[in-house]
Design a protein around this motif. Structure first.
Motif, PDB file in Angstrom:
ATOM      1  N   ALA A   1     -27.202  54.987  39.088  1.00  0.00           N
ATOM      2  CA  ALA A   1     -25.968  55.417  39.591  1.00  0.00           C
ATOM      3  C   ALA A   1     -26.827  55.238  41.390  1.00  0.00           C
ATOM      4  O   ALA A   1     -27.783  55.727  41.007  1.00  0.00           O
ATOM      5  N   VAL A   2     -26.699  54.605  42.021  1.00  0.00           N
ATOM      6  CA  VAL A   2     -27.382  54.589  43.522  1.00  0.00           C
ATOM      7  C   VAL A   2     -26.613  55.385  45.058  1.00  0.00           C
ATOM      8  O   VAL A   2     -25.272  54.657  45.129  1.00  0.00           O
ATOM      9  N   TYR A   3     -27.279  55.895  45.070  1.00  0.00           N
ATOM     10  CA  TYR A   3     -26.465  56.477  46.544  1.00  0.00           C
ATOM     11  C   TYR A   3     -27.193  56.564  48.109  1.00  0.00           C
ATOM     12  O   TYR A   3     -28.330  56.740  47.688  1.00  0.00           O
ATOM     13  N   TRP A   4     -26.092  56.818  48.874  1.00  0.00           N
ATOM     14  CA  TRP A   4     -27.176  57.272  50.210  1.00  0.00           C
ATOM     15  C   TRP A   4     -26.432  58.172  50.748  1.00  0.00           C
ATOM     16  O   TRP A   4     -25.466  58.277  51.119  1.00  0.00           O
ATOM     17  N   ASP A   5     -27.355  58.478  51.505  1.00  0.00           N
ATOM     18  CA  ASP A   5     -27.282  59.442  52.418  1.00  0.00           C
ATOM     19  C   ASP A   5     -28.015  59.131  54.009  1.00  0.00           C
ATOM     20  O   ASP A   5     -28.905  58.646  54.573  1.00  0.00           O
ATOM     21  N   GLY A   6     -26.987  59.154  54.812  1.00  0.00           N
ATOM     22  CA  GLY A   6     -26.940  58.064  55.717  1.00  0.00           C
ATOM     23  C   GLY A   6     -27.802  58.970  57.020  1.00  0.00           C
ATOM     24  O   GLY A   6     -28.394  58.584  57.703  1.00  0.00           O
ATOM     25  N   TYR A   7     -27.973  60.738  57.348  1.00  0.00           N
ATOM     26  CA  TYR A   7     -28.243  61.205  57.395  1.00  0.00           C
ATOM     27  C   TYR A   7     -29.836  61.094  57.512  1.00  0.00           C
ATOM     28  O   TYR A   7     -30.396  61.063  58.471  1.00  0.00           O
ATOM     29  N   GLU A   8     -30.146  61.360  55.914  1.00  0.00           N
ATOM     30  CA  GLU A   8     -31.819  60.781  55.774  1.00  0.00           C
ATOM     31  C   GLU A   8     -32.427  60.110  56.033  1.00  0.00           C
ATOM     32  O   GLU A   8     -32.921  59.573  55.724  1.00  0.00           O
ATOM     33  N   ARG A   9     -31.225  59.117  55.975  1.00  0.00           N
ATOM     34  CA  ARG A   9     -30.904  57.157  55.395  1.00  0.00           C
ATOM     35  C   ARG A   9     -32.264  57.505  54.390  1.00  0.00           C
ATOM     36  O   ARG A   9     -33.680  56.536  54.121  1.00  0.00           O
ATOM     37  N   THR A  10     -31.583  58.052  53.261  1.00  0.00           N
ATOM     38  CA  THR A  10     -31.946  58.221  52.212  1.00  0.00           C
ATOM     39  C   THR A  10     -30.935  56.960  51.136  1.00  0.00           C
ATOM     40  O   THR A  10     -30.133  57.584  51.436  1.00  0.00           O
ATOM     41  N   PHE A  11     -32.060  56.924  49.814  1.00  0.00           N
ATOM     42  CA  PHE A  11     -31.283  56.338  48.316  1.00  0.00           C
ATOM     43  C   PHE A  11     -31.760  57.423  47.767  1.00  0.00           C
ATOM     44  O   PHE A  11     -32.419  57.773  47.666  1.00  0.00           O
ATOM     45  N   ALA A  12     -30.539  57.313  46.430  1.00  0.00           N
ATOM     46  CA  ALA A  12     -31.074  58.097  45.872  1.00  0.00           C
ATOM     47  C   ALA A  12     -30.778  57.490  44.278  1.00  0.00           C
ATOM     48  O   ALA A  12     -29.547  56.905  44.566  1.00  0.00           O
ATOM     49  N   VAL A  13     -31.706  57.711  43.408  1.00  0.00           N
ATOM     50  CA  VAL A  13     -30.803  56.546  42.122  1.00  0.00           C
ATOM     51  C   VAL A  13     -31.123  57.226  40.937  1.00  0.00           C
ATOM     52  O   VAL A  13     -32.616  57.787  40.522  1.00  0.00           O
ATOM     53  N   VAL A  14     -30.027  57.502  40.639  1.00  0.00           N
ATOM     54  CA  VAL A  14     -30.145  58.296  39.551  1.00  0.00           C
ATOM     55  C   VAL A  14     -29.750  57.872  37.809  1.00  0.00           C
ATOM     56  O   VAL A  14     -29.140  56.847  37.959  1.00  0.00           O
ATOM     57  N   THR A  15     -30.568  57.700  36.876  1.00  0.00           N
ATOM     58  CA  THR A  15     -30.538  56.876  36.084  1.00  0.00           C
ATOM     59  C   THR A  15     -29.597  58.093  34.844  1.00  0.00           C
ATOM     60  O   THR A  15     -28.700  59.097  35.674  1.00  0.00           O
ATOM     61  N   GLU A  16     -28.886  57.547  33.828  1.00  0.00           N
ATOM     62  CA  GLU A  16     -28.010  57.556  32.754  1.00  0.00           C
ATOM     63  C   GLU A  16     -28.434  59.220  32.583  1.00  0.00           C
ATOM     64  O   GLU A  16     -27.578  60.195  32.315  1.00  0.00           O
ATOM     65  N   ASP A  17     -29.657  59.070  31.993  1.00  0.00           N
ATOM     66  CA  ASP A  17     -30.102  60.616  31.832  1.00  0.00           C
ATOM     67  C   ASP A  17     -30.066  61.668  32.173  1.00  0.00           C
ATOM     68  O   ASP A  17     -31.237  62.391  31.867  1.00  0.00           O
ATOM     69  N   GLY A  18     -30.191  61.611  33.246  1.00  0.00           N
ATOM     70  CA  GLY A  18     -30.566  62.448  34.623  1.00  0.00           C
ATOM     71  C   GLY A  18     -32.036  62.603  35.709  1.00  0.00           C
ATOM     72  O   GLY A  18     -32.083  62.783  36.135  1.00  0.00           O
ATOM     73  N   ASP A  19     -32.264  61.495  35.547  1.00  0.00           N
ATOM     74  CA  ASP A  19     -33.863  61.292  36.071  1.00  0.00           C
ATOM     75  C   ASP A  19     -33.841  60.901  37.176  1.00  0.00           C
ATOM     76  O   ASP A  19     -32.625  59.896  37.262  1.00  0.00           O
ATOM     77  N   ALA A  20     -34.075  61.422  38.201  1.00  0.00           N
ATOM     78  CA  ALA A  20     -33.677  60.885  39.615  1.00  0.00           C
ATOM     79  C   ALA A  20     -34.657  60.516  41.095  1.00  0.00           C
ATOM     80  O   ALA A  20     -35.798  61.375  40.856  1.00  0.00           O
ATOM     81  N   THR A  21     -34.648  59.715  42.038  1.00  0.00           N
ATOM     82  CA  THR A  21     -35.741  59.805  42.321  1.00  0.00           C
ATOM     83  C   THR A  21     -35.073  59.163  43.938  1.00  0.00           C
ATOM     84  O   THR A  21     -34.427  58.392  44.401  1.00  0.00           O
TER      85      THR A  21
END
Length: 95
Positions: free
Chosen positions: A31-51
């Motif tokens: 799942a991919v999420y966006w934070d416009g303030y930080e201008r950063t994406f969060a990429v989260v796997t089904e098992d909770g690993d994230a970057t």
């Protein structure tokens, strides 16, 4: 991806980002999420690993360009729900 998995992934994204993340979409079991303030994406796997992927650390100028890259690399299962501008996003949301 079930709805409960998306909620778990959203909680993880909230922990990584400053603002409440905007759900962009799912691609190849992440799942991919966006934070416009930080201008950063969060990429989260089904098992909770994230970057996090700061847009400034990519070769792309806009979130839409990054989304095109994801489409080319992984393909979108759902989304992307982000345009080149906030106006494009609002138009899509209201359609």
């Amino acid at each position: 991806m079930t709805e409960s998995e998306l909620h778990t992934q959203e909680r993880t994204a909230r922990e990584l980002l400053t603002q409440q993340p905007l759900f962009v979409g799912t691609a190849d079991e992440v799942a991919v999420y966006w934070d416009g303030y930080e201008r950063t994406f969060a990429v989260v796997t089904e098992d909770g690993d994230a970057t996090t992927v700061p847009l400034a650390e990519t070769p792309f100028d806009t979130p839409a360009q990054y989304c095109e890259h994801v489409r080319d690399e992984r393909g979108w299962d759902v989304g992307p729900r982000i345009g080149g501008s906030i106006v494009d996003d609002l138009k899509r949301a209201l359609a």
